[in-house]
Enzyme design. Sequence first.
Site, PDB file in Angstrom:
ATOM      1  N   TRP A   1      44.504  15.583  27.963  1.00 31.81           N
ATOM      2  CA  TRP A   1      43.855  16.835  27.544  1.00 31.81           C
ATOM      3  C   TRP A   1      44.881  17.621  26.739  1.00 31.81           C
ATOM      4  O   TRP A   1      45.897  18.061  27.268  1.00 31.81           O
ATOM      5  CB  TRP A   1      43.387  17.652  28.745  1.00 31.81           C
ATOM      6  CG  TRP A   1      42.639  18.892  28.320  1.00 31.81           C
ATOM      7  CD1 TRP A   1      43.144  19.986  27.663  1.00 31.81           C
ATOM      8  CD2 TRP A   1      41.241  19.159  28.483  1.00 31.81           C
ATOM      9  NE1 TRP A   1      42.159  20.909  27.415  1.00 31.81           N
ATOM     10  CE2 TRP A   1      40.979  20.426  27.912  1.00 31.81           C
ATOM     11  CE3 TRP A   1      40.201  18.444  29.077  1.00 31.81           C
ATOM     12  CZ2 TRP A   1      39.708  20.997  27.912  1.00 31.81           C
ATOM     13  CZ3 TRP A   1      38.941  19.015  29.068  1.00 31.81           C
ATOM     14  CH2 TRP A   1      38.694  20.286  28.501  1.00 31.81           C
TER      15      TRP A   1
ATOM     16  N   GLU B   1      51.522  14.224  27.525  1.00 30.33           N
ATOM     17  CA  GLU B   1      52.093  15.138  28.519  1.00 30.33           C
ATOM     18  C   GLU B   1      53.073  14.353  29.396  1.00 30.33           C
ATOM     19  O   GLU B   1      52.785  13.215  29.768  1.00 30.33           O
ATOM     20  CB  GLU B   1      51.005  15.703  29.422  1.00 30.33           C
ATOM     21  CG  GLU B   1      49.921  16.494  28.737  1.00 30.33           C
ATOM     22  CD  GLU B   1      48.748  16.735  29.681  1.00 30.33           C
ATOM     23  OE1 GLU B   1      48.742  17.767  30.367  1.00 30.33           O
ATOM     24  OE2 GLU B   1      47.849  15.867  29.727  1.00 30.33           O
TER      25      GLU B   1
ATOM     26  N   ASP C   1      53.785  17.421  25.101  1.00 32.43           N
ATOM     27  CA  ASP C   1      52.991  18.618  25.370  1.00 32.43           C
ATOM     28  C   ASP C   1      53.366  19.120  26.761  1.00 32.43           C
ATOM     29  O   ASP C   1      52.933  18.581  27.776  1.00 32.43           O
ATOM     30  CB  ASP C   1      51.502  18.250  25.291  1.00 32.43           C
ATOM     31  CG  ASP C   1      50.576  19.402  25.621  1.00 32.43           C
ATOM     32  OD1 ASP C   1      51.062  20.487  26.004  1.00 32.43           O
ATOM     33  OD2 ASP C   1      49.344  19.213  25.517  1.00 32.43           O
TER      34      ASP C   1
ATOM     35  N   GLN D   1      51.862  22.810  30.670  1.00 32.01           N
ATOM     36  CA  GLN D   1      51.811  23.134  32.093  1.00 32.01           C
ATOM     37  C   GLN D   1      53.103  22.813  32.828  1.00 32.01           C
ATOM     38  O   GLN D   1      53.317  23.297  33.939  1.00 32.01           O
ATOM     39  CB  GLN D   1      50.643  22.393  32.743  1.00 32.01           C
ATOM     40  CG  GLN D   1      49.304  22.788  32.153  1.00 32.01           C
ATOM     41  CD  GLN D   1      48.121  22.243  32.925  1.00 32.01           C
ATOM     42  OE1 GLN D   1      48.139  22.168  34.139  1.00 32.01           O
ATOM     43  NE2 GLN D   1      47.074  21.864  32.216  1.00 32.01           N
TER      44      GLN D   1
ATOM     45  N   LYS E   1      50.889  27.699  27.937  1.00 29.09           N
ATOM     46  CA  LYS E   1      50.519  28.407  29.152  1.00 29.09           C
ATOM     47  C   LYS E   1      51.670  29.161  29.841  1.00 29.09           C
ATOM     48  O   LYS E   1      51.634  30.368  30.026  1.00 29.09           O
ATOM     49  CB  LYS E   1      49.919  27.418  30.144  1.00 29.09           C
ATOM     50  CG  LYS E   1      48.615  26.771  29.696  1.00 29.09           C
ATOM     51  CD  LYS E   1      48.161  25.749  30.709  1.00 29.09           C
ATOM     52  CE  LYS E   1      46.895  25.022  30.299  1.00 29.09           C
ATOM     53  NZ  LYS E   1      45.711  25.883  30.256  1.00 29.09           N
TER      54      LYS E   1
ATOM     55  N   ARG F   1      44.499  19.665  41.488  1.00 28.15           N
ATOM     56  CA  ARG F   1      45.802  19.966  40.891  1.00 28.15           C
ATOM     57  C   ARG F   1      46.217  21.335  41.425  1.00 28.15           C
ATOM     58  O   ARG F   1      45.500  22.330  41.275  1.00 28.15           O
ATOM     59  CB  ARG F   1      45.780  19.904  39.369  1.00 28.15           C
ATOM     60  CG  ARG F   1      44.686  20.685  38.684  1.00 28.15           C
ATOM     61  CD  ARG F   1      44.838  20.564  37.189  1.00 28.15           C
ATOM     62  NE  ARG F   1      43.776  21.294  36.505  1.00 28.15           N
ATOM     63  CZ  ARG F   1      43.828  21.687  35.239  1.00 28.15           C
ATOM     64  NH1 ARG F   1      44.902  21.445  34.533  1.00 28.15           N
ATOM     65  NH2 ARG F   1      42.821  22.328  34.682  1.00 28.15           N
TER      66      ARG F   1
END
Length: 433
Positions: A137, A210, A243, A246, A272, A406
């Site tokens: 994502w 990620e 990425d 998070q 984020k 999560r």
Amino acid sequence: MADFWSDAERHVVRYGGAFTPEIIVRAEGSHVFTEDGRRILDFTSGQMSAILGHSHPEIVATVRRQIGELDHLFSGMLSRPVVDLSRRLAESLRRAEAPELSKVLLLTTGAESNEAAVRMAKLVTGGYEIVSFARSWHGMTQAAAGATYSAGRRGYGPPSPGNFAIPAPDSYRPDFTLPDGTLDWRRQLDHAFALFDAQSSGAPAACLVEPILSSGGVIEPPAGYLAALQAKCRERGMLLILDEAQTGLGRTGMWYAFERDGVVPDLLTLSKTLGAGLPLAAVVTTEEIEQRAYERGFLFYTTHVSDPLPAAVGLTVLDIIERDGLDRRAAELGERLRRGLLELQGRHDAVGDVRGRGLLQGLELVTDRAAKTGADKLGAEVTRRCLALGLHMNVVQLKGMGGTFRIAPPLTSTDEEIDRGLAILDEALGESR
């Protein structure tokens, strides 16, 4: 309250899943507060972003001061908050043994930062093909959505050409195995790139991944995987884009998740956690890549590029993380959280796997441990019961992964808040069938 939900139904576009059935009126620290007086422990840090908790007093003070002085400028103008944050990010990466990453582009969202990184990679390499994980994502804008495979691909017409998916290195559900049944990620990676090579038109640009797949079910690649992936990229003249929307800025117990693997990406995207809940994102790359992109006319001129207000917030975020040692605190709290989750696994047969790093942990529910049968309905029921008991949890609501939580509390959480969240989850698991 009835009028609120009636107005919401009549006027608010539904943009993915059902809305949480609570009216939130304020948030503070690790909690959100509802209109009817309930206090709910937030184990998702808002949208996995509020690493300093909600309404952190120093963030509030920065916003109040900065909006009265300098909030938004013509996109071709620079201000001290923008240049200072760019320098501070480069300094943090130098400490993370990634001194090559020294050039910064400040934007607003994770999707936008990935969009800019992909655009830069295509321009610099002259290629257009992008490789990403099948459970990825990266955002909902054009290039970011093209590299997103976990959801949202159908019904919107053809995606950008040149996007390729490779299997995620899922140690819990391995597709390539060693004789002992564990994931043979080297063979999996070789097979993935053999398929890519067979389909490629000879114009590879980048691999966008990620370091821990969050929305894909908190999948952590095994040690050594990212280095091997980077080698595959080097062999093909591709750039590696990580990425860290998070995972960046301390959540995993290190400033950047890539530190564990000893790799330095060609481009790093942050979002984020950088704004701690406010819209701030960044692309960080090397001087060489930035120079090449500039010479070839790189264009990413947007309304809120280099805005001073969010940049000032980013500076305060870095100040607090450094001063309070929140990366070390995340490692300590993460160990406490993980121990608690493993204890729940010992008590509840429905807990199939516990995985993650620091304060980004995943808990996968199953209906049968041996068969590892997914438990989408149970995940939804546990989520509802947790909310009723005062804990907000996020279950990955993707096909076949509806039973994976999560768990990402703020880095400022207390021991007591971690323990309380675990106790509520324990109770919800015991009551749900």
